[in-house]
Design a protein around this motif. Structure first.
Motif, PDB file in Angstrom:
ATOM      1  N   GLU A 155      -0.948  13.456  -1.136  1.00  0.00           N
ATOM      2  CA  GLU A 155      -0.691  12.439   0.314  1.00  0.00           C
ATOM      3  C   GLU A 155      -1.816  12.403   1.100  1.00  0.00           C
ATOM      4  N   ASN A 165       0.644  -0.906   0.107  1.00  0.00           N
ATOM      5  CA  ASN A 165       0.271  -0.241   0.224  1.00  0.00           C
ATOM      6  C   ASN A 165       0.922   1.000  -0.316  1.00  0.00           C
ATOM      7  N   THR A 166       1.714   1.121  -0.959  1.00  0.00           N
ATOM      8  CA  THR A 166       2.429   2.048  -1.078  1.00  0.00           C
ATOM      9  C   THR A 166       2.623   2.924  -2.273  1.00  0.00           C
ATOM     10  N   SER A 193      12.376   8.664  -0.229  1.00  0.00           N
ATOM     11  CA  SER A 193      11.662   9.343   1.416  1.00  0.00           C
ATOM     12  C   SER A 193      10.089   9.333   1.754  1.00  0.00           C
ATOM     13  N   ILE A 194       9.240   8.849   2.491  1.00  0.00           N
ATOM     14  CA  ILE A 194       8.156   8.987   2.337  1.00  0.00           C
ATOM     15  C   ILE A 194       7.036  10.367   3.404  1.00  0.00           C
ATOM     16  N   LEU A 195       6.888  10.469   2.475  1.00  0.00           N
ATOM     17  CA  LEU A 195       5.890  12.060   3.157  1.00  0.00           C
ATOM     18  C   LEU A 195       4.847  11.607   4.262  1.00  0.00           C
ATOM     19  N   SER A 221       0.445   4.588   1.825  1.00  0.00           N
ATOM     20  CA  SER A 221       1.060   6.425   1.980  1.00  0.00           C
ATOM     21  C   SER A 221       2.221   6.202   0.773  1.00  0.00           C
ATOM     22  N   SER A 222       2.637   7.063   0.631  1.00  0.00           N
ATOM     23  CA  SER A 222       3.564   8.358   0.117  1.00  0.00           C
ATOM     24  C   SER A 222       5.027   8.075  -0.014  1.00  0.00           C
ATOM     25  N   ILE A 223       5.608   7.975  -1.508  1.00  0.00           N
ATOM     26  CA  ILE A 223       6.994   7.964  -1.465  1.00  0.00           C
ATOM     27  C   ILE A 223       7.012   8.925  -2.341  1.00  0.00           C
ATOM     28  N   LEU A 277       2.002   5.736  11.737  1.00  0.00           N
ATOM     29  CA  LEU A 277       2.517   5.110  11.003  1.00  0.00           C
ATOM     30  C   LEU A 277       4.292   4.652  10.713  1.00  0.00           C
ATOM     31  N   LYS A 282       7.149   1.654   8.892  1.00  0.00           N
ATOM     32  CA  LYS A 282       6.847   1.305   7.750  1.00  0.00           C
ATOM     33  C   LYS A 282       8.807   1.034   8.267  1.00  0.00           C
ATOM     34  N   ARG A 321      -3.448   8.690   1.974  1.00  0.00           N
ATOM     35  CA  ARG A 321      -3.362   8.393   3.637  1.00  0.00           C
ATOM     36  C   ARG A 321      -4.541   8.025   4.312  1.00  0.00           C
TER      37      ARG A 321
END
Lengths: 333, 333
Positions: free
Chosen positions: A81, A59-60, B91-93, A90-92, B109, B113, A85
């Motif tokens: 983002e 889930n990214t 980077s995970i924001l 989640s966001s890279i 969260l 990760k 979320r």
DNA sequence: AAGTGATATGTAAGCACTTACATTTTTAAT
DNA sequence: ATTAAAAATGTAAGTGCTTACATATCACTT
């Protein structure tokens, strides 16, 4: 602390623990509570890497953004983002800059991270030269790729965007009808949306029978460059009474130019920005700007992604309508 | 396509393939080339999840940011992501907003990760109430936690920041010496750096023997609110001839207020912003602002992180000096 | 009380890597 | 040519989870 430790302490097998972890209905309430409380007590956090291995995904989503310090793109990243979320993703983030090679590398990086999808932010991605899009199309073969403010005919990409062509055509026409019969257009880069804006402008002026020659100019993103450019254009004898830009920064440069030359805004010269960013209210006079519904587009993008993951059917292209936000740099009624 | 496929095609064992993947020196050049070319031909990408499992980490850093659409924080995120990527980290924001609970959830969260470190951006993290910092300290027990623009005495957190106290003290003093003897201070939130700014202001005015009463005010981030606030302050009879703010947005609100009231900038009233963001040049007149060296701080943060990963010794706190950038809202010589 | 189907749980084989240790090959010295 | 040390490679046991399949338990029915 791993699944084995938890299973021992809870007196169950690891399969049961795993089922609890994955919200499987095939666990009795009693057992579930027991396992959950053991997890809680030991503040156990499942290992993402192990889960990712087992599930094939974690889930990214990859966000590929030309420049997240750009106020417009920063907003896009923020909205994306946040919505991702909310949906458990989640966001890279990867900021590519504007060089093709760097974009390609960033794309490779995100794919290597096994992201479930990739969102391209910043319309600078779809360029004139077809070979510049290949890396995007290739990525699209591996995971869903969503374009914000971009579109590629006949591709497998999912696109959310705003009808910039119409929007710019409309304001330009209105200005022309109002007597601002000598407009120019400044743009930042010929991305897909940049192209649409330019075409909208050109259509409007050609319908009025104006010569498009010398009316469309590319500018750097730096405000001083914009001012310098307009100065030299003006000093070379060229005159104009409306400036329509492809973003608010350029428009603020135009305002600064006009004030420095003593041109009156909006009586002597009208200025229209694009994006309706916060900047539009920071400058003086406050800037009329085209709102291209960024938040709506971002929300729609995330929703679309979720539908794709759920194997629901989904439109390849969704277009929203822009809205002109009138402020002090124009005198529309 | 996995490591087994590659090992077969290259005629070596999986251990050798893995060694190539990890740049181990214990592979002959010949074998390495062979394996690499097989990988290349099959466009093989190692699975992050499997590697993460084996290695216990996959070079990702969590960036916890209150609001990446804020122009200042957006810049921080941009600098951080860029520098981290240059060092081989992604980077995970996670944008937390300003609610404690949301911050805690985002921290959880990121920890789940398995990020190798966490960077907190936005000084809003270190707050007055000690219990609001607990979740940060707890995170600090698990992975290195870096604070940008924050500091917590005696903690295990690594802090990079700018001497805002000194900076605000200095401008305030200069303004007072120049006859702007009736200053007020507007701030956005009492974060660590916000507190430093306020204290710097208070120290300067108390040294001049001024009454601090009614000179320090908290404001929302919305420009209209700032204008409304100053309006009502003014209309209630309160007078002031200098406004020192904790960010540029507030200062632009102050400029708008002053212009609307017909106060002359900078002769009648001086205005000083903070952060020296791009905004400072967009407004009219252009804003004098305190540059707090954000890029330098971000670069330093990433460098520090790399040193920590290399087990080199590292300072817990690094402080840079701010610089006053003079523009048109003050008349310093 | 035995039998049935449904529900809950367990066993064990993946998933794609890393790496300690064992083994083989190469290199260099005698 | 022999041998020891160094270098290269391979074997196999992790790493922590998921899940198909097997088995045990339960709630009913008769």
């Amino acid at each position: 602390m791993n699944i084995y430790d938890i299973s021992k302490k809870a007196g169950v097998s690891i399969a049961t623990v795993s089922r609890v972890l994955n919200d499987s209905p095939r666990v009795s309430e009693k057992t579930r509570d027991k396992v959950l409380s053991v997890m809680e007590q030991n503040s156990y956090t499942p290992n993402v890497y192990a889960r990712g291995l087992g599930l094939g995904s974690m889930n990214t989503i990859g966000i590929l953004c030309a420049d997240s310090s750009d106020i417009y793109l920063a907003n896009a990243v923020y909205y994306l983002e946040r919505d991702l979320r909310q949906h458990g993703y989640s966001s890279i983030l990867c900021c590519t800059g504007y060089e093709l090679e760097s974009k390609q590398n960033c794309m490779k990086l995100l794919l290597s991270k096994r992201t479930d999808a990739i969102i391209l932010v910043g319309s600078t991605f779809i360029e004139k030269r077809a070979e510049h899009n290949n890396y995007i199309l290739e990525a699209g073969m591996e995971v869903p790729v969503m374009l914000i403010n971009g579109y590629l005919e006949g591709s497998n990409l999912y696109c959310s965007l705003c009808d910039e062509h119409q929007a710019v055509y409309d304001v330009t026409s209105r200005l022309l009808n109002q007597g601002f019969d000598n407009p120019i257009h400044l743009y930042r880069a010929l991305s897909y949306s940049g192209l649409q804006k330019k075409e909208g402008f050109l259509q409007a002026i050609s319908e009025k029978g104006l010569n498009p020659q010398d009316r469309v100019h590319e500018c750097s993103g730096d405000m001083d460059d914009v001012i310098d450019f307009l100065d030299s254009l003006y000093d070379s004898g060229k005159r104009f009474n409306a400036i329509i830009t492809s973003n608010d920064e350029l428009a603020i440069g135009a305002i600064k130019f006009a004030r420095a030359k003593g041109l009156r805004i909006p009586e002597g010269i009208s200025i229209v920005g694009h994006n309706n960013s916060k900047l539009a209210r920071y400058c003086e006079p406050e800037l009329t700007s085209i709102d291209n519904k960024l938040e709506m587009i971002c929300i729609h993008t995330v929703t679309t992604l979720m539908r794709i993951f759920d194997n629901k059917n989904v439109a390849n292209k969704t277009m929203f309508s822009a809205e002109l936000i009138k402020r002090q740099t124009t005198s529309f009624n």
